[in-house]
Design a protein around this motif. Structure first.
Motif, PDB file in Angstrom:
ATOM      1  N   ILE A 166     -24.976 -30.010  19.119  1.00  0.00           N
ATOM      2  CA  ILE A 166     -24.449 -29.403  20.411  1.00  0.00           C
ATOM      3  C   ILE A 166     -25.702 -28.155  20.495  1.00  0.00           C
ATOM      4  O   ILE A 166     -25.894 -27.690  19.628  1.00  0.00           O
ATOM      5  CB  ILE A 166     -23.252 -28.633  20.260  1.00  0.00           C
ATOM      6  CG1 ILE A 166     -22.163 -29.778  20.031  1.00  0.00           C
ATOM      7  CG2 ILE A 166     -22.810 -27.779  21.439  1.00  0.00           C
ATOM      8  CD1 ILE A 166     -20.768 -29.259  19.667  1.00  0.00           C
ATOM      9  N   ALA A 167     -26.376 -28.166  21.576  1.00  0.00           N
ATOM     10  CA  ALA A 167     -27.381 -27.085  21.810  1.00  0.00           C
ATOM     11  C   ALA A 167     -26.995 -26.122  22.747  1.00  0.00           C
ATOM     12  O   ALA A 167     -26.512 -26.300  23.770  1.00  0.00           O
ATOM     13  CB  ALA A 167     -28.450 -28.061  22.536  1.00  0.00           C
ATOM     14  N   CYS A 168     -27.217 -24.929  22.261  1.00  0.00           N
ATOM     15  CA  CYS A 168     -26.920 -23.739  22.971  1.00  0.00           C
ATOM     16  C   CYS A 168     -27.978 -23.033  23.527  1.00  0.00           C
ATOM     17  O   CYS A 168     -29.058 -22.544  22.536  1.00  0.00           O
ATOM     18  CB  CYS A 168     -26.023 -22.986  22.153  1.00  0.00           C
ATOM     19  SG  CYS A 168     -25.333 -21.316  22.790  1.00  0.00           S
ATOM     20  N   THR A 191     -23.349 -18.154  30.593  1.00  0.00           N
ATOM     21  CA  THR A 191     -22.116 -18.481  31.389  1.00  0.00           C
ATOM     22  C   THR A 191     -20.923 -18.979  30.728  1.00  0.00           C
ATOM     23  O   THR A 191     -19.827 -19.010  31.128  1.00  0.00           O
ATOM     24  CB  THR A 191     -22.517 -19.260  32.468  1.00  0.00           C
ATOM     25  OG1 THR A 191     -22.761 -20.524  32.129  1.00  0.00           O
ATOM     26  CG2 THR A 191     -23.723 -18.757  33.441  1.00  0.00           C
ATOM     27  N   GLU A 192     -21.106 -19.879  29.551  1.00  0.00           N
ATOM     28  CA  GLU A 192     -19.879 -20.366  28.962  1.00  0.00           C
ATOM     29  C   GLU A 192     -19.588 -19.761  27.556  1.00  0.00           C
ATOM     30  O   GLU A 192     -20.464 -18.868  27.028  1.00  0.00           O
ATOM     31  CB  GLU A 192     -20.511 -21.892  28.644  1.00  0.00           C
ATOM     32  CG  GLU A 192     -20.897 -22.772  29.759  1.00  0.00           C
ATOM     33  CD  GLU A 192     -21.294 -24.179  29.762  1.00  0.00           C
ATOM     34  OE1 GLU A 192     -20.159 -25.002  29.644  1.00  0.00           O
ATOM     35  OE2 GLU A 192     -22.343 -24.236  29.256  1.00  0.00           O
ATOM     36  N   ASP A 193     -18.309 -20.105  27.257  1.00  0.00           N
ATOM     37  CA  ASP A 193     -17.971 -19.645  25.947  1.00  0.00           C
ATOM     38  C   ASP A 193     -18.469 -20.501  24.558  1.00  0.00           C
ATOM     39  O   ASP A 193     -17.716 -21.712  24.831  1.00  0.00           O
ATOM     40  CB  ASP A 193     -16.360 -19.286  25.967  1.00  0.00           C
ATOM     41  CG  ASP A 193     -15.532 -18.627  24.843  1.00  0.00           C
ATOM     42  OD1 ASP A 193     -16.012 -19.196  23.529  1.00  0.00           O
ATOM     43  OD2 ASP A 193     -14.960 -17.698  25.061  1.00  0.00           O
ATOM     44  N   ILE A 194     -18.894 -19.929  23.894  1.00  0.00           N
ATOM     45  CA  ILE A 194     -19.227 -21.025  22.742  1.00  0.00           C
ATOM     46  C   ILE A 194     -18.367 -21.600  22.067  1.00  0.00           C
ATOM     47  O   ILE A 194     -18.154 -22.877  21.856  1.00  0.00           O
ATOM     48  CB  ILE A 194     -20.362 -20.444  21.625  1.00  0.00           C
ATOM     49  CG1 ILE A 194     -21.769 -20.073  22.604  1.00  0.00           C
ATOM     50  CG2 ILE A 194     -20.521 -21.284  20.377  1.00  0.00           C
ATOM     51  CD1 ILE A 194     -22.624 -19.160  21.864  1.00  0.00           C
ATOM     52  N   ARG A 195     -17.220 -20.762  21.612  1.00  0.00           N
ATOM     53  CA  ARG A 195     -16.182 -20.950  20.860  1.00  0.00           C
ATOM     54  C   ARG A 195     -15.211 -22.214  21.580  1.00  0.00           C
ATOM     55  O   ARG A 195     -14.775 -23.148  21.093  1.00  0.00           O
ATOM     56  CB  ARG A 195     -15.451 -20.073  20.498  1.00  0.00           C
ATOM     57  CG  ARG A 195     -13.997 -20.324  19.768  1.00  0.00           C
ATOM     58  CD  ARG A 195     -13.255 -19.273  19.178  1.00  0.00           C
ATOM     59  NE  ARG A 195     -11.905 -19.365  18.573  1.00  0.00           N
ATOM     60  CZ  ARG A 195     -10.703 -19.641  19.182  1.00  0.00           C
ATOM     61  NH1 ARG A 195     -10.839 -19.435  20.623  1.00  0.00           N
ATOM     62  NH2 ARG A 195      -9.505 -19.969  18.702  1.00  0.00           N
ATOM     63  N   VAL A 196     -14.963 -21.834  22.908  1.00  0.00           N
ATOM     64  CA  VAL A 196     -14.106 -22.802  23.818  1.00  0.00           C
ATOM     65  C   VAL A 196     -14.519 -24.009  23.687  1.00  0.00           C
ATOM     66  O   VAL A 196     -14.205 -25.205  23.691  1.00  0.00           O
ATOM     67  CB  VAL A 196     -13.898 -22.140  25.155  1.00  0.00           C
ATOM     68  CG1 VAL A 196     -13.386 -23.051  26.172  1.00  0.00           C
ATOM     69  CG2 VAL A 196     -13.084 -20.783  24.787  1.00  0.00           C
ATOM     70  N   VAL A 197     -16.153 -24.199  24.073  1.00  0.00           N
ATOM     71  CA  VAL A 197     -16.719 -25.623  24.513  1.00  0.00           C
ATOM     72  C   VAL A 197     -16.945 -26.223  23.224  1.00  0.00           C
ATOM     73  O   VAL A 197     -16.381 -27.363  23.117  1.00  0.00           O
ATOM     74  CB  VAL A 197     -18.050 -25.290  25.156  1.00  0.00           C
ATOM     75  CG1 VAL A 197     -18.845 -26.552  25.065  1.00  0.00           C
ATOM     76  CG2 VAL A 197     -17.924 -24.445  26.411  1.00  0.00           C
ATOM     77  N   CYS A 198     -17.054 -25.694  21.836  1.00  0.00           N
ATOM     78  CA  CYS A 198     -17.200 -26.376  20.864  1.00  0.00           C
ATOM     79  C   CYS A 198     -15.648 -26.823  20.127  1.00  0.00           C
ATOM     80  O   CYS A 198     -15.842 -27.783  19.740  1.00  0.00           O
ATOM     81  CB  CYS A 198     -18.040 -25.276  19.698  1.00  0.00           C
ATOM     82  SG  CYS A 198     -19.729 -25.116  19.871  1.00  0.00           S
ATOM     83  N   MET A 220     -19.056 -19.093  14.087  1.00  0.00           N
ATOM     84  CA  MET A 220     -18.016 -19.025  13.063  1.00  0.00           C
ATOM     85  C   MET A 220     -16.840 -19.476  13.416  1.00  0.00           C
ATOM     86  O   MET A 220     -15.807 -20.215  12.822  1.00  0.00           O
ATOM     87  CB  MET A 220     -18.292 -17.853  12.437  1.00  0.00           C
ATOM     88  CG  MET A 220     -17.382 -17.724  10.806  1.00  0.00           C
ATOM     89  SD  MET A 220     -17.598 -16.169  10.106  1.00  0.00           S
ATOM     90  CE  MET A 220     -16.832 -14.993  11.382  1.00  0.00           C
ATOM     91  N   ARG A 221     -16.283 -19.100  14.579  1.00  0.00           N
ATOM     92  CA  ARG A 221     -14.696 -19.349  15.060  1.00  0.00           C
ATOM     93  C   ARG A 221     -14.591 -20.937  15.461  1.00  0.00           C
ATOM     94  O   ARG A 221     -13.405 -21.033  15.412  1.00  0.00           O
ATOM     95  CB  ARG A 221     -14.335 -18.513  15.999  1.00  0.00           C
ATOM     96  CG  ARG A 221     -14.311 -16.875  15.715  1.00  0.00           C
ATOM     97  CD  ARG A 221     -13.844 -15.854  16.524  1.00  0.00           C
ATOM     98  NE  ARG A 221     -12.511 -16.042  17.228  1.00  0.00           N
ATOM     99  CZ  ARG A 221     -12.247 -15.741  18.239  1.00  0.00           C
ATOM    100  NH1 ARG A 221     -12.951 -15.076  19.068  1.00  0.00           N
ATOM    101  NH2 ARG A 221     -10.884 -15.918  18.759  1.00  0.00           N
ATOM    102  N   ALA A 222     -15.609 -21.463  15.806  1.00  0.00           N
ATOM    103  CA  ALA A 222     -15.585 -22.872  16.274  1.00  0.00           C
ATOM    104  C   ALA A 222     -15.957 -23.802  15.084  1.00  0.00           C
ATOM    105  O   ALA A 222     -15.831 -24.929  15.306  1.00  0.00           O
ATOM    106  CB  ALA A 222     -16.921 -22.840  17.043  1.00  0.00           C
ATOM    107  N   CYS A 223     -15.718 -23.310  14.013  1.00  0.00           N
ATOM    108  CA  CYS A 223     -16.327 -24.239  12.492  1.00  0.00           C
ATOM    109  C   CYS A 223     -15.179 -24.997  12.250  1.00  0.00           C
ATOM    110  O   CYS A 223     -13.858 -24.443  12.188  1.00  0.00           O
ATOM    111  CB  CYS A 223     -16.808 -23.257  11.526  1.00  0.00           C
ATOM    112  SG  CYS A 223     -18.463 -22.895  11.477  1.00  0.00           S
TER     113      CYS A 223
END
Length: 322
Positions: A166-168, A191-198, A220-223
């Motif tokens: 996943i590239a951000c 424009t996008e929420d990293i945690r939500v998408v991951c 970290m919250r997406a781990c």
């Protein structure tokens, strides 16, 4: 010779005519054809990098060129050899002296521009993902700053190691560069929420973070449980404070990676990694991305490309040494 030089504390770097150095014991003299720029060069100008030399010194951490001479009693690549060297300083000049034991002989197929852009970016990502995080095939890797100098190589190497990547990055143009490097999924950080998408993609096993700040906290919250977070740098200018209780609850690990530090206490980690990376290059599995090549007299402009984040991949300066 001409050099992009800081002559004294609190004086901005500029082009100066200085004496060409002579190699000492353990050093080689190089006719410099190309110098790769790094975010650390910007930190050195401000005196904020962990290995900033005391002025006077010449900027430029990694170079490629032709060996001109060896210092007294020094063994190394022969005069005339094409090499790349991580010297830590001295690269933005027409000539320089560097540790001979750090010189890597270039494959015939590798030009000086690619060579100057290769060692730090690819070395950092390979050591981080392979040696430190132990990235496994099938795991999900999130790369922050994925169109930058080190981030783009993390996308490329992560894909080669069998990860789902996943590239951000910020903006469609930069995300397209990451997609071409092998990214499976893209996140526009503007424009996008990293945690939500991951989370929607099933979570993240390894995070590669040269950015810091809010992106670190979201990643970290997406781990997933037992996730590993690689702290590579802080391009955002925000060094995040890590809540240890969050690490405990999800059994997370945060691991720092300073590639140049290994040269001081475990140099074999770097040399073994570079051997692998150069083999991959010769096999056509790595394709260095250099977005800008500028001459030495435009070094200010070249550094501004990094500072303003207008570059993708690497920026290279060519001193046009004779």
């Amino acid at each position: 010779m001409r050099a992009y030089h800081i002559p004294a504390p609190d004086i901005a770097p500029s082009i100066h005519d200085i004496d060409a150095p002579a190699p000492g014991v353990g050093e080689l003299s190089l006719s410099i054809a190309a110098c790769g720029l790094n975010f650390a060069d910007l930190l050195m100008i401000k005196g904020e990098y962990q290995d900033t030399p005391a002025p006077p010194f010449t900027l430029g951490m990694e170079v490629a060129g032709v060996v001109e001479a060896l210092g007294p009693g020094t063994s190394g690549p022969p005069v005339g050899a094409r090499v790349a060297v991580f010297g830590g300083q001295g690269g933005l000049a027409e000539h320089g002296c560097f540790p001979a034991d750090r010189a890597v002989i270039l494959p015939d197929s590798m030009g000086f521009t690619e060579a100057a852009a290769f060692q730090i970016a690819y070395g950092t990502s390979h050591v981080a993902l392979d040696h430190t995080a132990r990235l496994k095939p099938g795991e999900t890797l999130l790369v922050l700053g994925a169109a930058g100098g080190v981030g783009l190589t993390a996308v490329e190497i992560g894909k080669l190691m069998g990860a789902r990547v996943i590239a951000c990055a910020r903006g469609a143009d930069k995300l397209e560069v990451a997609r071409k490097a092998g990214a499976d999924h893209l996140i526009d950080a503007s424009t996008e929420d990293i945690r939500v998408v991951c989370k929607a993609l099933g979570g993240v096993d390894v995070v590669y973070d040269p950015v810091g700040g809010d992106q670190f906290r979201a990643a970290m919250r997406a781990c997933n449980p037992e996730g590993r977070i690689l702290s590579i740098g802080f391009a955002s200018g925000d060094v995040p404070q890590i809540p240890a209780n969050h690490l405990l609850v999800k059994n997370l690990s945060v691991m720092g990676l300073y590639w140049g530090g290994y040269l001081k206490f475990r140099p074999e980690v770097v040399t073994d990694s570079l051997r692998t990376l150069l083999r991959w290059y010769e096999e056509g599995r790595l394709k260095p991305h250099v977005s800008h090549v500028l001459p030495l007299e435009r070094a200010d402009e070249a550094l501004e490309l990094l500072r303003s984040r207008r570059s993708t991949g690497k920026v290279v300066v060519t001193p046009s040494a004779g």
